[in-house]
Design an enzyme around this catalytic site. Structure first.
Site, PDB file in Angstrom:
ATOM      1  N   GLY A 131       0.812  -1.206   0.000  1.00 33.42           N
ATOM      2  CA  GLY A 131       0.000   0.000   0.000  1.00 33.42           C
ATOM      3  C   GLY A 131       0.846   1.257   0.000  1.00 33.42           C
ATOM      4  O   GLY A 131       2.077   1.219   0.151  1.00 33.42           O
ATOM      5  N   VAL A 177       1.107   3.692   2.228  1.00 37.44           N
ATOM      6  CA  VAL A 177       1.828   3.939   3.476  1.00 37.44           C
ATOM      7  C   VAL A 177       2.938   2.905   3.659  1.00 37.44           C
ATOM      8  O   VAL A 177       4.046   3.242   4.108  1.00 37.44           O
ATOM      9  CB  VAL A 177       0.869   3.947   4.676  1.00 37.44           C
ATOM     10  CG1 VAL A 177       1.637   4.080   5.987  1.00 37.44           C
ATOM     11  CG2 VAL A 177      -0.141   5.089   4.547  1.00 37.44           C
ATOM     12  N   ARG A 211      -3.288 -11.393  -2.469  1.00 38.43           N
ATOM     13  CA  ARG A 211      -3.126 -10.722  -3.754  1.00 38.43           C
ATOM     14  C   ARG A 211      -1.743 -10.099  -3.893  1.00 38.43           C
ATOM     15  O   ARG A 211      -1.174 -10.030  -4.987  1.00 38.43           O
ATOM     16  CB  ARG A 211      -4.212  -9.643  -3.900  1.00 38.43           C
ATOM     17  CG  ARG A 211      -4.267  -8.963  -5.265  1.00 38.43           C
ATOM     18  CD  ARG A 211      -5.431  -7.987  -5.348  1.00 38.43           C
ATOM     19  NE  ARG A 211      -5.311  -6.913  -4.377  1.00 38.43           N
ATOM     20  CZ  ARG A 211      -6.054  -6.785  -3.297  1.00 38.43           C
ATOM     21  NH1 ARG A 211      -6.958  -7.698  -2.997  1.00 38.43           N
ATOM     22  NH2 ARG A 211      -5.905  -5.763  -2.468  1.00 38.43           N
ATOM     23  N   SER A 212      -1.183  -9.628  -2.775  1.00 34.93           N
ATOM     24  CA  SER A 212       0.128  -8.972  -2.803  1.00 34.93           C
ATOM     25  C   SER A 212       1.287  -9.940  -2.623  1.00 34.93           C
ATOM     26  O   SER A 212       2.433  -9.595  -2.954  1.00 34.93           O
ATOM     27  CB  SER A 212       0.194  -7.909  -1.696  1.00 34.93           C
ATOM     28  OG  SER A 212      -0.788  -6.923  -1.880  1.00 34.93           O
ATOM     29  N   ARG A 244      -7.237   3.228  18.254  1.00 32.33           N
ATOM     30  CA  ARG A 244      -6.799   4.565  18.658  1.00 32.33           C
ATOM     31  C   ARG A 244      -7.457   5.078  19.936  1.00 32.33           C
ATOM     32  O   ARG A 244      -6.820   5.765  20.736  1.00 32.33           O
ATOM     33  CB  ARG A 244      -7.056   5.569  17.520  1.00 32.33           C
ATOM     34  CG  ARG A 244      -6.094   5.431  16.351  1.00 32.33           C
ATOM     35  CD  ARG A 244      -6.480   6.367  15.226  1.00 32.33           C
ATOM     36  NE  ARG A 244      -5.598   6.204  14.074  1.00 32.33           N
ATOM     37  CZ  ARG A 244      -5.928   6.573  12.840  1.00 32.33           C
ATOM     38  NH1 ARG A 244      -7.118   7.132  12.615  1.00 32.33           N
ATOM     39  NH2 ARG A 244      -5.080   6.394  11.856  1.00 32.33           N
ATOM     40  N   CYS A 271      -4.020  11.275  10.142  1.00 33.87           N
ATOM     41  CA  CYS A 271      -3.071  12.220   9.546  1.00 33.87           C
ATOM     42  C   CYS A 271      -3.395  13.669   9.880  1.00 33.87           C
ATOM     43  O   CYS A 271      -2.497  14.463  10.187  1.00 33.87           O
ATOM     44  CB  CYS A 271      -3.025  12.025   8.037  1.00 33.87           C
ATOM     45  SG  CYS A 271      -4.626  12.117   7.209  1.00 33.87           S
ATOM     46  N   GLY A 298      -5.085  11.364   0.289  1.00 34.64           N
ATOM     47  CA  GLY A 298      -5.595  10.846   1.548  1.00 34.64           C
ATOM     48  C   GLY A 298      -6.586   9.717   1.350  1.00 34.64           C
ATOM     49  O   GLY A 298      -6.837   8.929   2.268  1.00 34.64           O
ATOM     50  N   LYS A 313     -12.748  12.123  14.621  1.00 31.50           N
ATOM     51  CA  LYS A 313     -11.401  11.628  14.928  1.00 31.50           C
ATOM     52  C   LYS A 313     -10.525  12.778  15.421  1.00 31.50           C
ATOM     53  O   LYS A 313      -9.774  12.628  16.400  1.00 31.50           O
ATOM     54  CB  LYS A 313     -10.762  10.996  13.691  1.00 31.50           C
ATOM     55  CG  LYS A 313     -11.304   9.641  13.284  1.00 31.50           C
ATOM     56  CD  LYS A 313     -10.641   9.178  11.988  1.00 31.50           C
ATOM     57  CE  LYS A 313     -11.275   7.917  11.450  1.00 31.50           C
ATOM     58  NZ  LYS A 313     -10.689   7.536  10.141  1.00 31.50           N
ATOM     59  N   HIS A 362      -1.822  17.741   3.003  1.00 27.70           N
ATOM     60  CA  HIS A 362      -3.019  18.357   3.565  1.00 27.70           C
ATOM     61  C   HIS A 362      -2.697  19.763   4.083  1.00 27.70           C
ATOM     62  O   HIS A 362      -1.580  20.040   4.513  1.00 27.70           O
ATOM     63  CB  HIS A 362      -3.558  17.542   4.734  1.00 27.70           C
ATOM     64  CG  HIS A 362      -4.148  16.221   4.349  1.00 27.70           C
ATOM     65  ND1 HIS A 362      -4.419  15.857   3.053  1.00 27.70           N
ATOM     66  CD2 HIS A 362      -4.545  15.169   5.128  1.00 27.70           C
ATOM     67  CE1 HIS A 362      -4.951  14.627   3.044  1.00 27.70           C
ATOM     68  NE2 HIS A 362      -5.035  14.202   4.291  1.00 27.70           N
TER      69      HIS A 362
END
Length: 335
Positions: free
Chosen positions: A10, A12, A37-38, A99, A129, A160, A213, A242
């Site tokens: 991915g 990140v 898949r990866s 979180r 983020c 994002g 969040k 951002h």
């Protein structure tokens, strides 16, 4: 030091590999995990090829791993957390899965680094983020005088929402310029030449999950459960990095000079504040950079003891991969 990256294919995960290499993180061995898949994909790291292994529920796969970076979505994090931590690995999780759990610290090293050492489940949360970007800028102000109230409007880049979202923005821009009907799949509306005041799903109070969040994570990170926070999150037709407009009210007055000095001295912050010279942060110039950039600092004319300023930061770097690596660096610095 042996590390693992879960979700290596991915955006990140790829940025994590780049940051680890750039910062010369002392990893003797790096193991990559991904979906079926990866699995089998190869990625270059420090001059050698690493092959992605399929993530399974076999805890032996993580035997000998000291730190595991996870960035494969909340569902994957919840499902595999016990597998990853069973043999002693610390899991630094980039998803929203844990979180707000009381026994999982939510850490931004420049702000609350000490919290990383109180992780009874061996899980450390990497914040959203937009929250990371904001609290890094809030910390130097809060150190001068406790913040009573925060209002923030975010201007969040297409990246994002992932690489496919960036592709859709490019495609839409071309379609609109050619007079064609734009393709809309990744966003709730056309993003090219538009703004969308809608990121994530709406909650019962009229705010989106993304906005909530920012409210809840900011309070947790800053150890301020009563702090008054309000956010509006907007998707903008920018590729990467951002931006945020932030208004803060503090208990005691803070002069602009005090604020400038605090921002200049703060770790992770870069002050770009010379409007007369057209010097202020912009995402186009700052994508791919590490700091949180602050500019347009001024008094808030609508509040007492109030300041307002503008920030820009790359949400894949400091907003995700870099912050996670900094947490790991903090952990190993105490060993």
């Amino acid at each position: 030091m042996n590390i693992a990256i879960v979700g290596a294919s991915g955006a990140v995960g790829q940025e994590l590999m780049k940051v680890l290499e750039e910062r010369r993180f002392p990893a003797e061995k790096v193991t990559l995990f991904g979906s079926s898949r990866s699995a089998g994909r190869e990625y270059a790291f420090r001059g050698e090829k690493l092959t992605v292994r399929e993530l399974t529920e076999n805890p032996d796969d993580f035997r000998g791993i000291d730190i595991a970076f996870t960035s494969a979505g909340a569902g994957t994090s919840r499902r595999f957390a016990e597998t990853i931590t069973a043999n002693g690995a610390v899991m630094i999780d980039n998803s929203s899965a844990f979180r707000m759990d009381d026994d999982v610290p939510l850490v931004v090293p420049e702000v609350n680094g000490a919290d990383a050492f109180n992780a009874p489940r061996r899980i450390i949360g990497n914040p959203n983020c937009t929250t990371i970007q904001m609290v890094v800028a809030l910390k130097p102000i809060n150190d001068l005088s406790p913040i009573r109230r925060i209002r923030v409007a975010t201007y969040q880049a297409a990246s994002g929402a992932g690489a496919a979202a960036m592709d859709e923005l490019r495609e839409q821009a071309g379609q609109v310029l050619r007079g064609e009907r734009p393709t809309v799949e990744k966003f709730s509306a056309q993003l090219a030449f538009n703004l969308i005041p809608h990121i994530d799903v709406f909650t019962d109070n009229g705010y989106t999950k993304e906005e909530m969040k920012m409210v809840n994570e900011t309070r947790k990170i800053m150890h301020a459960p009563e702090m008054r926070v309000s956010a509006t999150c907007v998707r903008v037709p920018v590729m990467r990095a951002h931006s945020e407009a932030i208004w803060v009210e503090t208990e005691a007055p803070i002069t602009l000079e005090q604020a400038r000095e605090a921002f200049t001295a703060a770790p992770g912050v870069e002050l770009m504040d010379n409007p007369a010279g057209r010097v202020y942060p912009m995402p186009f110039n700052l994508a791919g950079c590490d700091p949180v950039y602050v500019g347009r600092l001024r008094r808030d004319l609508a509040g007492d003891n109030a300041l307002t300023f503008w920030t820009v930061s790359d949400q894949i770097r400091k907003g995700a991969a870099l912050n996670a690596v900094q947490i790991a660096e903090l952990l190993i610095s105490k060993k």
